[in-house]
Design a protein around this motif. Sequence first.
Motif, PDB file in Angstrom:
ATOM      1  N   ARG A 139      10.058  11.342  35.876  1.00  0.00           N
ATOM      2  CA  ARG A 139      10.171  11.439  37.336  1.00  0.00           C
ATOM      3  C   ARG A 139       9.905  10.097  37.997  1.00  0.00           C
ATOM      4  N   GLU A 140       8.915   9.380  37.495  1.00  0.00           N
ATOM      5  CA  GLU A 140       8.650   8.055  38.064  1.00  0.00           C
ATOM      6  C   GLU A 140       9.845   7.127  37.865  1.00  0.00           C
ATOM      7  N   ALA A 141      10.450   7.182  36.692  1.00  0.00           N
ATOM      8  CA  ALA A 141      11.614   6.325  36.439  1.00  0.00           C
ATOM      9  C   ALA A 141      12.783   6.713  37.332  1.00  0.00           C
ATOM     10  N   MET A 142      13.042   8.018  37.458  1.00  0.00           N
ATOM     11  CA  MET A 142      14.147   8.467  38.304  1.00  0.00           C
ATOM     12  C   MET A 142      13.852   8.198  39.783  1.00  0.00           C
ATOM     13  N   ASP A 143      12.590   8.331  40.180  1.00  0.00           N
ATOM     14  CA  ASP A 143      12.237   8.004  41.569  1.00  0.00           C
ATOM     15  C   ASP A 143      12.461   6.527  41.848  1.00  0.00           C
ATOM     16  N   GLU A 144      12.157   5.694  40.859  1.00  0.00           N
ATOM     17  CA  GLU A 144      12.388   4.260  41.038  1.00  0.00           C
ATOM     18  C   GLU A 144      13.884   3.962  41.172  1.00  0.00           C
ATOM     19  N   VAL A 145      14.694   4.622  40.332  1.00  0.00           N
ATOM     20  CA  VAL A 145      16.140   4.433  40.432  1.00  0.00           C
ATOM     21  C   VAL A 145      16.653   4.940  41.773  1.00  0.00           C
ATOM     22  N   ASN A 146      16.153   6.105  42.185  1.00  0.00           N
ATOM     23  CA  ASN A 146      16.602   6.668  43.462  1.00  0.00           C
ATOM     24  C   ASN A 146      16.171   5.786  44.632  1.00  0.00           C
ATOM     25  N   GLU A 147      14.989   5.192  44.528  1.00  0.00           N
ATOM     26  CA  GLU A 147      14.535   4.280  45.583  1.00  0.00           C
ATOM     27  C   GLU A 147      15.445   3.053  45.665  1.00  0.00           C
ATOM     28  N   LYS A 148      15.824   2.519  44.486  1.00  0.00           N
ATOM     29  CA  LYS A 148      16.755   1.392  44.483  1.00  0.00           C
ATOM     30  C   LYS A 148      18.096   1.800  45.079  1.00  0.00           C
ATOM     31  N   LEU A 149      18.520   3.029  44.792  1.00  0.00           N
ATOM     32  CA  LEU A 149      19.792   3.507  45.318  1.00  0.00           C
ATOM     33  C   LEU A 149      19.732   3.650  46.837  1.00  0.00           C
ATOM     34  N   GLN A 150      18.616   4.147  47.337  1.00  0.00           N
ATOM     35  CA  GLN A 150      18.480   4.271  48.783  1.00  0.00           C
ATOM     36  C   GLN A 150      18.394   2.905  49.456  1.00  0.00           C
ATOM     37  N   GLN A 151      17.729   1.959  48.782  1.00  0.00           N
ATOM     38  CA  GLN A 151      17.704   0.595  49.322  1.00  0.00           C
ATOM     39  C   GLN A 151      19.104   0.010  49.371  1.00  0.00           C
ATOM     40  N   ALA A 152      19.891   0.258  48.314  1.00  0.00           N
ATOM     41  CA  ALA A 152      21.277  -0.212  48.322  1.00  0.00           C
ATOM     42  C   ALA A 152      22.067   0.469  49.425  1.00  0.00           C
ATOM     43  N   ARG A 153      21.810   1.737  49.640  1.00  0.00           N
ATOM     44  CA  ARG A 153      22.512   2.464  50.707  1.00  0.00           C
ATOM     45  C   ARG A 153      22.158   1.890  52.083  1.00  0.00           C
ATOM     46  N   GLU A 154      20.879   1.586  52.288  1.00  0.00           N
ATOM     47  CA  GLU A 154      20.476   0.979  53.554  1.00  0.00           C
ATOM     48  C   GLU A 154      21.117  -0.394  53.726  1.00  0.00           C
ATOM     49  N   THR A 162      29.781  -8.146  50.684  1.00  0.00           N
ATOM     50  CA  THR A 162      28.384  -7.890  50.309  1.00  0.00           C
ATOM     51  C   THR A 162      28.130  -6.396  50.163  1.00  0.00           C
ATOM     52  N   ALA A 163      28.701  -5.596  51.077  1.00  0.00           N
ATOM     53  CA  ALA A 163      28.538  -4.141  50.975  1.00  0.00           C
ATOM     54  C   ALA A 163      29.146  -3.611  49.681  1.00  0.00           C
ATOM     55  N   VAL A 164      30.319  -4.127  49.320  1.00  0.00           N
ATOM     56  CA  VAL A 164      30.956  -3.695  48.074  1.00  0.00           C
ATOM     57  C   VAL A 164      30.096  -4.094  46.869  1.00  0.00           C
ATOM     58  N   ASP A 165      29.489  -5.271  46.924  1.00  0.00           N
ATOM     59  CA  ASP A 165      28.599  -5.685  45.838  1.00  0.00           C
ATOM     60  C   ASP A 165      27.429  -4.718  45.697  1.00  0.00           C
ATOM     61  N   HIS A 166      26.846  -4.317  46.839  1.00  0.00           N
ATOM     62  CA  HIS A 166      25.747  -3.348  46.796  1.00  0.00           C
ATOM     63  C   HIS A 166      26.222  -2.012  46.237  1.00  0.00           C
ATOM     64  N   ILE A 167      27.427  -1.598  46.600  1.00  0.00           N
ATOM     65  CA  ILE A 167      27.963  -0.333  46.095  1.00  0.00           C
ATOM     66  C   ILE A 167      28.154  -0.395  44.584  1.00  0.00           C
ATOM     67  N   GLU A 168      28.719  -1.504  44.111  1.00  0.00           N
ATOM     68  CA  GLU A 168      28.919  -1.647  42.669  1.00  0.00           C
ATOM     69  C   GLU A 168      27.581  -1.697  41.927  1.00  0.00           C
TER      70      GLU A 168
END
Length: 541
Positions: free
Chosen positions: A338-353, A105-111
């Motif tokens: 910025r809103e689009a990149m913030d949304e992507v970064n938020e998804k990335l941080q959620q994946a990291r968590e 599951t972690a690898v899936d989130h990383i991918e």
Amino acid sequence: MSKTTVPDYPGLPQGAFHADNTPPQALAVLGSVDPGVWSAALSTYVSVADPQTGRPYNGQPLEDAASGAIPLAASSCRSLAVTYSTNIDKQVTELEVAAATHLATAVDHIEHASGLLDEPMIGPDGETTDGRRLQAVQHADEELARQRSAEGDSRHTEQAWASGWRVLAATLLGALDILLLWKPLLNLSFESSSGGMFRWAIGIGLTGLQILAIEWCARSYVDKERQSVDRRGSVGDYNRPLKKGRIVSDRPTPTVQEVAEADKAMANAYRMLVLLASFIAAIGGVRVAVLGKRAALSIFEAALFGVIVGLILGVLVVLMARMYCRGNLLGDRLRIEREAMDEVNEKLQQAREAVAQERENALGALAEAELLSATAARIRTQTVADYWRAVQLAWTWLGLPHSRLDFESFEREALPDLTDSEPIRNDLRMKLARVNEWLADRPTVFDHALTVPMLPAATPPAPGTSPARFMPLMQPKDGQLMIAGPQLITLPPVPEPPHLWMFVGVGCTVVAVILSAFLSPDTEGPGEEAAAPVVSRYLGQ
């Protein structure tokens, strides 16, 4: 994951015996030896010799009979060790499967996180793009914003007012117009009569037309002013690298004609705004003058009040439209990006968590699996050791030397054959190390390498034309080679506000108010008796 309880070694099981069928040498050590070991030794002894006579069965040599009992003891030991460790081994397998599941599951989130920038997104101009290209466009716009700020242009840092606020302001202005001017002028009241309803309809209708006119003119002026500002800004962006000595510019080439058209449209919209403001000022001033005459004011006082109130209304309309002139196209693009990149970064941080949580779960499952595996191995080893003590004790009772015993052979037969799970756990550790490495990098959307240029590539030149963006034009003149590259674009002057229209509007307002003050009758007509007190109260008389 909850902590797994580590089981203790239960020891060898105790068996029932009868003193008459127990050899005296065994009874002699009863109580001084572990009961389970003593029971296993007695079982081994009984399988070799008669406990009452001490002689082997069937007249076999004692040592041969005792050696034949060792495989039986090893088999019993093996069966008991399997019984003791079966449940533990099952838990170990379940924990290893759980660890593998968490890591998968972690690898899936990383991918998924690695492909966030490749997902389709909506660009600042409404086009469909991906995150990497949008990130490149954002970097280019951010650099452009820094260059403009260095030149003192901070328009991109302002945020335009929402259109709803403009409509709300015009509506409030209309409501005040009804309450302060139309109500006393038309003698509006809340009494239910056909005449009163007709007067209310007239006041509301005229005010509604005024609101619509203000909204239309203000919106038109704001849009045209924004267009003019954006086109002038694009010319400045084009000229900036050329002013620094570069022979080409990395910005699209604007035209002076486009700027002139935008300036002309803005000037026309400004004139329409001033014309509407003058009309509102004249209408408002005339109404105040008429109300002043009804309140028994002099012509001079009524005209003075009318001019002041009318000009205030007109200035409010112009200032309200000017106040909405905020922001520009670059600022809008930056906010969208910025809103689009913030949304992507938020998804990335959620994946990291999520990866971190799965990593913790896998780490806990793997640690518990290793602990239980070591416990199972210890229990099996202890079972073999206790059974070996029982065999040695039985040989002592039989009077045979321990030197004839082979522990290694006994251990090979007594220990269960288990599947080696160490390669599985090593594979899990390698995956866990990769997950830890990914988490240690603390990835953000800005860590990904850009795969597209920072600025749009130049358009290839048409056949038969010189690629001016790559090589200056070479033109012969009077026998000399003239090299002509991109030139600076000279901006036309910024259009001045229509001062003449403003003065004409002020003059028309003053004339209309004075004429109204002169021509308005001093006495109230039929049905207007109630207006004078109201007018006097509004004008402070």
